[in-house]
Scaffold this active site. Structure first.
Site, short mmCIF file in Angstrom:
data_model
loop_
_atom_site.label_atom_id
_atom_site.label_comp_id
_atom_site.label_asym_id
_atom_site.label_seq_id
_atom_site.Cartn_x
_atom_site.Cartn_y
_atom_site.Cartn_z
N GLU A 188 -13.78 -9.20 -7.06
CA GLU A 188 -12.60 -9.23 -6.34
C GLU A 188 -12.12 -10.51 -5.77
O GLU A 188 -10.96 -10.61 -5.88
CB GLU A 188 -12.91 -8.16 -5.28
N ALA B 269 -10.50 -7.42 -1.24
CA ALA B 269 -11.28 -5.94 -1.10
C ALA B 269 -11.03 -5.11 -2.58
O ALA B 269 -9.76 -5.36 -3.22
CB ALA B 269 -11.02 -5.20 0.00
N GLU C 25 -8.46 -11.64 -6.78
CA GLU C 25 -7.25 -11.78 -5.79
C GLU C 25 -6.94 -12.79 -5.35
O GLU C 25 -5.63 -13.07 -4.96
CB GLU C 25 -7.75 -10.39 -4.57
N ARG D 141 0.78 -1.26 -0.04
CA ARG D 141 0.14 0.17 -0.25
C ARG D 141 0.95 1.26 0.08
O ARG D 141 1.78 1.30 1.12
CB ARG D 141 -0.88 0.09 1.29
N GLU E 152 -1.50 -4.49 -10.02
CA GLU E 152 -1.99 -5.07 -8.52
C GLU E 152 -0.99 -6.35 -8.32
O GLU E 152 -1.14 -7.24 -9.28
CB GLU E 152 -3.30 -5.47 -8.48
#
Lengths: 180, 180
Positions: free
Chosen positions: A92, A76, A96, A64, A140
């Site tokens: 999601e 999330a 993920e 992050r 990501e």
């Protein structure tokens, strides 16, 4: 609760971005004086607590940038435009973690930072997981972790899990989902 | 967890405000490509779950411009510069509710919106309250509510309490503070 309301006098757009917008609102306070409120607009988000048949929680570790470090969270992500929260949560989860589900149970929705942002997270839990296809966004990068509830609680105690939605979800599991 | 790191190439300040700053960070992703991260800098905050001798929780209702409505929260506020979190929590508790305490127990710290903000909330609980002197900030208007744990849980179920820190604190009380 009209007596607490702050009437907008003027809104100034400062920034329109990829995920957030920033605007300043000049407001009239309940006593007639004025003030400036800094407001972050966010599209809203979804989060899922996935619990495997053996009781393990499926969590993710993600860098992050705002924190300059990687942290552990439940899966999330933000809502796409006009996306139904439950479908977003399914999307999601699979993107993920690589697990998919057709049965999500809604736990609740909450504002994360009402002092300056309108972000609302819709939280779900599922115990019905099957192997799907992970597919993260192009910017990501994610590690998937599978840990049991007791380990998760220990990580909270040790401040190694320190994300609000994740802590809430794990506490929820402890209250309502303990039995395998 | 080096393999998840995002190296900053360039930081651009967009806005420096009263409570938040906004900056854009151009980052190098783990695969060598680049992306832009929108980052809100926040000074951090404190929150307190105050529980009276009779078991009632002391909550506040406050208008939140970001949400365009008043919501129910535990007493909370941002850290002043160089302020020690525990002292900030004592200060905010008294300012917002009129109750003071000399004994706060630390529950934990959590990030509220790690996807875009560095806000970290330090959460405390106290059962040791005495009447002090309420004194809100000049642009702050607050109603104080005293409700029991069962009512608070009902308000969460009915989505009338929908603030992450408050829901977490109430759940915590249910798990660890139930006995009066």
């Amino acid at each position: 609760m009209d007596h607490l309301n702050e009437k907008t006098i003027k809104t100034t757009e400062i920034y329109k971005g990829k995920i957030i917008d920033l605007q300043l609102e000049e407001v009239e306070l309940p006593d007639g004086r004025t003030s400036i409120r800094e407001v972050i607009k966010h599209p809203g988000a979804v989060a899922v607590l996935p619990i495997k048949e053996d009781g393990k929680l499926v969590l993710v570790r993600q860098y992050r940038k705002a924190l300059q470090k990687s942290i552990i969270e439940i899966p999330a992500g933000k809502l796409e435009e006009n996306e139904e929260p439950k479908l977003a949560a399914m999307r999601e989860l699979e993107e993920e973690t690589g697990y998919k589900t057709n049965s999500l149970t809604f736990i609740g929705s909450f504002y994360t930072s009402p002092g300056f942002a309108d972000e609302l997270i819709h939280l779900y839990v599922t115990r019905d997981l099957e192997v799907g296809q992970s597919q993260t966004d192009e910017d990501e990068f994610i590690d998937v972790l599978e840990i049991d509830l007791q380990e998760a609680e220990k990580l909270i105690e040790e401040q190694k899990i320190h994300d609000a939605k994740t802590m809430y979800a794990i506490q929820y599991a402890r209250l309502y989902e303990k039995k395998g």
